[in-house]
Design a protein around this motif. Structure first.
Motif, PDB file in Angstrom:
ATOM      1  N   THR A  39      -1.812 -11.287  -2.333  1.00 11.33           N
ATOM      2  CA  THR A  39      -1.059 -12.762  -2.431  1.00 11.33           C
ATOM      3  C   THR A  39       0.007 -12.570  -3.329  1.00 11.33           C
ATOM      4  O   THR A  39       1.063 -13.086  -3.112  1.00 11.33           O
ATOM      5  N   ARG A 154       7.835 -11.323   7.210  1.00  7.80           N
ATOM      6  CA  ARG A 154       6.716 -10.475   7.558  1.00  7.80           C
ATOM      7  C   ARG A 154       7.060  -8.976   6.934  1.00  7.80           C
ATOM      8  O   ARG A 154       8.275  -8.729   6.615  1.00  7.80           O
ATOM      9  N   PHE A 158       1.505  -8.220   7.033  1.00  2.87           N
ATOM     10  CA  PHE A 158       1.335  -9.310   7.211  1.00  2.87           C
ATOM     11  C   PHE A 158       2.421 -10.185   7.623  1.00  2.87           C
ATOM     12  O   PHE A 158       3.526  -9.837   7.659  1.00  2.87           O
ATOM     13  N   ASP A 160       4.110 -13.900   7.195  1.00  2.00           N
ATOM     14  CA  ASP A 160       4.018 -14.848   6.130  1.00  2.00           C
ATOM     15  C   ASP A 160       4.574 -16.301   6.226  1.00  2.00           C
ATOM     16  O   ASP A 160       5.895 -16.255   7.175  1.00  2.00           O
ATOM     17  N   VAL A 181       0.759 -19.079   3.523  1.00  2.00           N
ATOM     18  CA  VAL A 181      -0.311 -18.296   4.316  1.00  2.00           C
ATOM     19  C   VAL A 181       0.071 -16.830   4.543  1.00  2.00           C
ATOM     20  O   VAL A 181       1.468 -16.849   4.895  1.00  2.00           O
ATOM     21  N   ARG A 182      -0.771 -15.916   4.437  1.00  2.00           N
ATOM     22  CA  ARG A 182      -0.394 -14.585   4.890  1.00  2.00           C
ATOM     23  C   ARG A 182      -1.514 -14.554   5.866  1.00  2.00           C
ATOM     24  O   ARG A 182      -2.848 -14.562   5.786  1.00  2.00           O
ATOM     25  N   THR A 183      -1.186 -13.878   6.994  1.00  2.00           N
ATOM     26  CA  THR A 183      -2.111 -13.494   8.211  1.00  2.00           C
ATOM     27  C   THR A 183      -1.631 -12.010   8.413  1.00  2.00           C
ATOM     28  O   THR A 183      -0.621 -11.729   8.817  1.00  2.00           O
ATOM     29  N   SER A 184      -3.160 -11.167   8.518  1.00  2.24           N
ATOM     30  CA  SER A 184      -2.791  -9.896   8.621  1.00  2.24           C
ATOM     31  C   SER A 184      -2.399  -9.596  10.094  1.00  2.24           C
ATOM     32  O   SER A 184      -2.816 -10.192  10.980  1.00  2.24           O
ATOM     33  N   VAL A 189      -8.860  -9.658  11.648  1.00  2.00           N
ATOM     34  CA  VAL A 189      -7.708 -10.527  11.117  1.00  2.00           C
ATOM     35  C   VAL A 189      -8.090 -11.224   9.806  1.00  2.00           C
ATOM     36  O   VAL A 189      -9.347 -11.725   9.809  1.00  2.00           O
ATOM     37  N   ARG A 191      -6.921 -13.964   6.947  1.00  2.00           N
ATOM     38  CA  ARG A 191      -5.884 -14.808   6.734  1.00  2.00           C
ATOM     39  C   ARG A 191      -6.208 -15.523   5.452  1.00  2.00           C
ATOM     40  O   ARG A 191      -7.228 -15.615   4.602  1.00  2.00           O
ATOM     41  N   ASP A 193      -5.017 -18.015   2.839  1.00  2.00           N
ATOM     42  CA  ASP A 193      -4.149 -19.427   2.336  1.00  2.00           C
ATOM     43  C   ASP A 193      -4.172 -19.551   0.939  1.00  2.00           C
ATOM     44  O   ASP A 193      -5.309 -19.662   0.257  1.00  2.00           O
ATOM     45  N   THR A 222     -10.089 -16.015   4.916  1.00  2.00           N
ATOM     46  CA  THR A 222     -11.007 -16.226   5.992  1.00  2.00           C
ATOM     47  C   THR A 222     -10.991 -15.133   7.012  1.00  2.00           C
ATOM     48  O   THR A 222      -9.756 -14.663   7.396  1.00  2.00           O
TER      49      THR A 222
END
Length: 261
Positions: A39, A154, A158, A160, A181-184, A189, A191, A193, A222
């Motif tokens: 983060t 991105r 991730f 973003d 939010v970062r999502t791999s 996956v 996530r 937040d 998550t």
């Protein structure tokens, strides 16, 4: 699969074995440390961009060549400022201390206006040169001392999105309030937040480095099982933070969380 295994798998998939080894001695709080590492990489990318743009605003403020030359010498010793052919468009070509070559392209660069900004550079100061990040910002510069930034971007690891209120304090320090939010991109996956509970305050250590000294950040991680796990991060002084993982495990440690220009 619990979150510890998800994070470990994600780290391996993203070739961050060194991070796992470094944090393995953090015991029950290790997933919290890793979540914060991921983060803070984004937080610092956004903070770096905000500070460069604020310094460029001082450049635009000058209405004489001598004034702009003075600001250039003060703030942009490692930056080439280039005026583009498009009206009110500029590009900052940066060569940062650790070898990163970054570009910041600004459109509609009118003081007090809504700037459209694209940044291209290394994801972090430790990234190989092939691992780049591209970030897009809409920056509302209308309020003196406080700017609002919307962001999508991105890197290799991730995708973003985030939103920030940035306060430029008179003593040269920087405060960030925001969420995102970062999502791999890798599977499984992950996530992340995140939201600031208290402003993240960065004090100017020298002309090119800001150190995190105060603030609180909450991260909800998550994985595929859909079970959120929470990390609360508190800055407790220069280069020191406290990690509270899942409201059960807490640890303090050194952390060089710095915005470096």
């Amino acid at each position: 699969m619990n979150l510890k295994r998800i994070i470990a798998a994600g780290i391996l998939l993203m070739s961050l074995a060194a991070c796992v080894e470094e944090r393995s001695n953090q015991g029950e709080t290790a997933p919290g440390w890793v979540a914060f590492e991921y983060t803070s990489a984004l937080v610092e990318r956004c903070g770096i961009t905000a500070e460069y743009l604020h310094r460029f605003d001082h450049y635009l403020e000058q209405n004489t060549s001598s004034g702009r030359d003075s600001v250039d010498r003060l703030y942009f010793s490692n930056v080439k400022i280039q005026r583009d052919q498009e009206p009110n468009a500029w590009t900052l070509r940066l060569k940062e201390r650790y070898g990163n070559e970054r570009t910041i392209t600004i459109r509609n660069a009118v003081r007090g206006g809504m700037w459209e900004v694209v940044c291209d550079g290394l994801a972090t100061k430790f990234s190989p040169r092939s691992e780049r990040a591209v970030d897009h910002f809409r920056v509302n510069t209308g309020k003196s001392g406080t700017w609002y930034m919307e962001h999508v971007g991105r890197d290799r690891e991730f995708a973003d999105s985030s939103a920030w209120t940035v306060q430029f304090v008179s003593d040269g320090s920087l405060q960030l309030v925001g969420n995102g939010v970062r999502t791999s991109l890798a599977v499984p996956v992950l996530r992340l937040d995140f939201k600031t509970d208290l402003p993240l305050s960065y004090t100017l250590r020298n002309t090119s480095t800001f150190t995190l000294v105060d603030g609180q950040l909450r991260i909800i991680a998550t994985g595929p099982n859909g079970l959120p796990e929470t990390t609360a991060v508190t800055a407790i002084g220069s280069d020191r933070i406290r990690i509270n993982y899942n409201n059960k495990h807490s640890a303090e440690g050194n952390w060089n969380s710095a915005i470096e220009l």
